[in-house]
Design a protein around this motif. Structure first.
Motif, PDB file in Angstrom:
ATOM      1  N   GLY A 323      -8.003  -6.526   0.817  1.00  0.00           N
ATOM      2  CA  GLY A 323      -8.062  -5.121   1.188  1.00  0.00           C
ATOM      3  C   GLY A 323      -7.676  -4.827   2.621  1.00  0.00           C
ATOM      4  O   GLY A 323      -7.973  -3.740   3.140  1.00  0.00           O
ATOM      5  N   ILE A 324      -6.979  -5.744   3.273  1.00  0.00           N
ATOM      6  CA  ILE A 324      -6.628  -5.558   4.684  1.00  0.00           C
ATOM      7  C   ILE A 324      -5.564  -4.476   4.863  1.00  0.00           C
ATOM      8  O   ILE A 324      -5.620  -3.676   5.795  1.00  0.00           O
ATOM      9  N   THR A 325      -4.596  -4.415   3.957  1.00  0.00           N
ATOM     10  CA  THR A 325      -3.507  -3.438   4.124  1.00  0.00           C
ATOM     11  C   THR A 325      -4.012  -2.009   4.124  1.00  0.00           C
ATOM     12  O   THR A 325      -3.430  -1.131   4.761  1.00  0.00           O
ATOM     13  N   GLY A 326      -5.112  -1.743   3.419  1.00  0.00           N
ATOM     14  CA  GLY A 326      -5.657  -0.403   3.368  1.00  0.00           C
ATOM     15  C   GLY A 326      -6.131   0.112   4.715  1.00  0.00           C
ATOM     16  O   GLY A 326      -6.226   1.322   4.930  1.00  0.00           O
ATOM     17  N   HIS A 327      -6.428  -0.787   5.640  1.00  0.00           N
ATOM     18  CA  HIS A 327      -6.837  -0.377   6.983  1.00  0.00           C
ATOM     19  C   HIS A 327      -5.639   0.075   7.812  1.00  0.00           C
ATOM     20  O   HIS A 327      -5.806   0.787   8.813  1.00  0.00           O
ATOM     21  N   PHE A 328      -4.450  -0.330   7.414  1.00  0.00           N
ATOM     22  CA  PHE A 328      -3.237   0.083   8.111  1.00  0.00           C
ATOM     23  C   PHE A 328      -2.484   1.185   7.365  1.00  0.00           C
ATOM     24  O   PHE A 328      -1.590   1.812   7.921  1.00  0.00           O
ATOM     25  N   PHE A 329      -2.857   1.396   6.114  1.00  0.00           N
ATOM     26  CA  PHE A 329      -2.197   2.402   5.277  1.00  0.00           C
ATOM     27  C   PHE A 329      -3.240   3.063   4.386  1.00  0.00           C
ATOM     28  O   PHE A 329      -3.419   2.677   3.231  1.00  0.00           O
ATOM     29  N   GLY A 382       3.402   4.281   5.152  1.00  0.00           N
ATOM     30  CA  GLY A 382       3.010   4.382   6.548  1.00  0.00           C
ATOM     31  C   GLY A 382       2.393   3.098   7.052  1.00  0.00           C
ATOM     32  O   GLY A 382       1.984   2.225   6.275  1.00  0.00           O
ATOM     33  N   LEU A 383       2.325   2.994   8.355  1.00  0.00           N
ATOM     34  CA  LEU A 383       1.654   1.889   9.039  1.00  0.00           C
ATOM     35  C   LEU A 383       1.048   2.481  10.316  1.00  0.00           C
ATOM     36  O   LEU A 383       1.786   2.937  11.190  1.00  0.00           O
ATOM     37  N   TYR A 384      -0.289   2.485  10.376  1.00  0.00           N
ATOM     38  CA  TYR A 384      -0.960   3.197  11.461  1.00  0.00           C
ATOM     39  C   TYR A 384      -1.937   2.283  12.193  1.00  0.00           C
ATOM     40  O   TYR A 384      -2.455   1.314  11.627  1.00  0.00           O
ATOM     41  N   PHE A 385      -2.222   2.663  13.432  1.00  0.00           N
ATOM     42  CA  PHE A 385      -3.206   1.968  14.254  1.00  0.00           C
ATOM     43  C   PHE A 385      -4.309   2.978  14.575  1.00  0.00           C
ATOM     44  O   PHE A 385      -4.364   3.564  15.651  1.00  0.00           O
ATOM     45  N   LEU A 390      -9.528   0.458  12.281  1.00  0.00           N
ATOM     46  CA  LEU A 390      -9.503  -0.799  13.032  1.00  0.00           C
ATOM     47  C   LEU A 390     -10.913  -1.225  13.432  1.00  0.00           C
ATOM     48  O   LEU A 390     -11.228  -2.419  13.436  1.00  0.00           O
ATOM     49  N   SER A 391     -11.770  -0.261  13.744  1.00  0.00           N
ATOM     50  CA  SER A 391     -13.159  -0.579  14.080  1.00  0.00           C
ATOM     51  C   SER A 391     -13.881  -1.186  12.877  1.00  0.00           C
ATOM     52  O   SER A 391     -14.623  -2.165  13.009  1.00  0.00           O
ATOM     53  N   ALA A 392     -13.647  -0.597  11.712  1.00  0.00           N
ATOM     54  CA  ALA A 392     -14.255  -1.145  10.493  1.00  0.00           C
ATOM     55  C   ALA A 392     -13.728  -2.545  10.203  1.00  0.00           C
ATOM     56  O   ALA A 392     -14.487  -3.436   9.798  1.00  0.00           O
ATOM     57  N   LEU A 393     -12.439  -2.746  10.429  1.00  0.00           N
ATOM     58  CA  LEU A 393     -11.841  -4.057  10.194  1.00  0.00           C
ATOM     59  C   LEU A 393     -12.407  -5.088  11.165  1.00  0.00           C
ATOM     60  O   LEU A 393     -12.672  -6.239  10.782  1.00  0.00           O
ATOM     61  N   ALA A 394     -12.625  -4.670  12.400  1.00  0.00           N
ATOM     62  CA  ALA A 394     -13.152  -5.595  13.415  1.00  0.00           C
ATOM     63  C   ALA A 394     -14.569  -6.060  13.092  1.00  0.00           C
ATOM     64  O   ALA A 394     -14.980  -7.154  13.491  1.00  0.00           O
TER      65      ALA A 394
END
Length: 439
Positions: A323-329, A382-385, A390-394
């Motif tokens: 599920g990592i890609t969902g954090h960028f898209f 899309g690809l976003y920062f 990103l906080s949730a991913l961290a």
């Protein structure tokens, strides 16, 4: 435009046939389609911008005149009650002879209340279609926006007529003009507000005529998916520009997004890679295939891109499964397009309204319906920062796979989205956006 006149009769015939079918199915005699009226601002003497009922503008290109009505039964010449008041406060839109007017029995009304004398006296079997239940009640309608009727029209609205294609091509042509002007304004170091003005001037639209609020985002503002603030001050440094902006023609919308880097840097390389990925996804719009599957394919292509640019240290299969890609898209690949920007019918399996849910892990999708010819879609990877994701991913178990130094270097650019409007024909695809030479 000659093409409009050539294709309009067949378009009207299609709408008449759809109307006749649903009226017979639901044992109704007619539809009274209300364009709507302007809403008054609370405690003020001004009104909100008027937006026409899409069921009304499907029939004819009247998009800015309130208090109009259509009375249709699928067989007889439709009745158009056109609101043309005597007014010295506001400009009145006069009705002039055009390619579509001979197809309607036109009755002018100078006051909104005059519609009562034009509507059928017996409302039994006549359904009101519109946004104002209070008006419908006052006029004696008891059948108001029947769900079965709306479902039928929403489902079939996904299949566009040749007339609608002409309108949407023109909307794309206008939008591309605006995008080119906005791109120039960005490289000339205009503010977000300056860029907005350049866009509107190039399209010939006012702020209320564009189909949605333009997203004009510089630098980190591109990480805000629905950013519409339009800062008038210029940034201290120009890094990136994301523009999501459309145009309207005869009530039909274009919806286009592009992203630019101010410098020839690694972010510019990332945009090029995203553009190539977007074009590959466009080619996946094939009749008989699944839009959900195409959305999922987008995640695998994005995963490969994240690995290629050393943002995530995992292979594509593992990245998607975790599920990592969902954090960028964090949104869907696109949606149906037409009379509305997010056009109706995207979750319907049939014209009775049977709902098809998107997969639970792709809940942001705006359509779960199969791809068929005569449909029009946006494709917008899309690809976003975005700090929120990103906080949730961290904080997650997947943080160890992220190259945080690289991610942090990209935060200042906000993100990338690239979007085209595509007609699906039976034997080919027509990318309306790219056909007007927007690279």
């Amino acid at each position: 435009m000659k093409e409009l006149a050539n294709h309009y009769p067949a378009h009207l015939s299609e709408l008449q046939q759809r109307t006749a079918t649903i009226l017979e199915r639901e044992n109704l005699s007619a539809l009274a389609i209300h364009a709507g009226h302007a809403g008054r601002i609370f405690l003020d003497d001004m009104y909100y911008p008027f937006k026409t009922n899409p069921h009304f503008k499907a029939w004819l290109p009247i998009v800015d005149t309130p208090n109009c009505w259509l009375i249709v039964n699928g067989q007889d010449k439709p009745i158009l009650a056109y609101y043309q008041p005597l007014d010295f406060w506001h400009k009145v839109s006069k009705l002039s002879d055009d390619y579509w007017t001979r197809f309607f029995d036109i009755k002018l009304i100078a006051d909104a209340d005059e519609i009562a004398a034009i509507l059928p006296g017996n409302k039994q079997g006549v359904a009101y279609i519109g946004a104002h239940q209070d008006v419908a009640n006052d006029l004696g309608f008891t059948d108001i926006n029947p769900e079965s009727v709306l479902n039928y029209f929403h489902y079939h609205r996904a299949y566009k007529t040749d007339y609608e294609f002409v309108c949407m091509r023109e909307a794309n042509r206008l939008a591309v003009l605006g995008h080119e002007a906005a791109k120039t304004a960005f490289y000339n170091q205009g503010s977000e507000f300056d860029i907005q003005l350049a866009y509107l001037q190039a399209t010939g639209h006012s702020e209320n005529e564009v189909p949605y609020g333009n997203i004009i985002a510089l630098n980190e503002n591109a990480a805000i998916l629905h950013y519409t603030a339009l800062e008038q001050s210029k940034p201290s440094k120009y890094l990136s520009f994301l523009i999501d902006a459309g145009a309207s023609f005869h009530g039909y919308a274009a919806d286009i997004t592009r992203t630019y880097s101010f410098n020839q840097d690694e972010f510019a390389d990332l945009i090029i890679a995203m553009n190539e990925m977007q074009l590959e996804l466009v080619q996946g719009l094939k009749p008989g295939t699944s839009y959900v599957d195409l959305h999922i394919q987008n995640h695998y292509l994005l995963a490969a891109l994240l690995q290629r640019f050393d943002l995530v240290n995992l292979d594509a299969q593992a990245m998607v499964s975790k599920g990592i890609t969902g954090h960028f898209f964090p949104h869907g690949l696109g949606h149906h397009l037409g009379l509305q920007v997010h056009d109706m019918g995207g979750f319907m399996a049939d014209d009775k309204g049977t709902h098809v849910n998107p997969p639970s892990d792709h809940s942001f999708l705006r359509t779960s319906r199969g791809i068929e010819s005569k449909q029009v879609f946006t494709i917008e990877p899309g690809l976003y920062f975005i700090e929120y994701f990103l906080s949730a991913l961290a904080k997650s178990d997947n943080a160890k796979y992220i190259n945080w130094d690289k991610v942090d270097r990209f935060r200042k650019y906000g993100g990338i989205r690239i979007e085209d409007n595509v007609i699906v024909h039976q034997e080919r695809l027509e990318n309306m956006t790219r056909n007007f030479n927007l690279a």
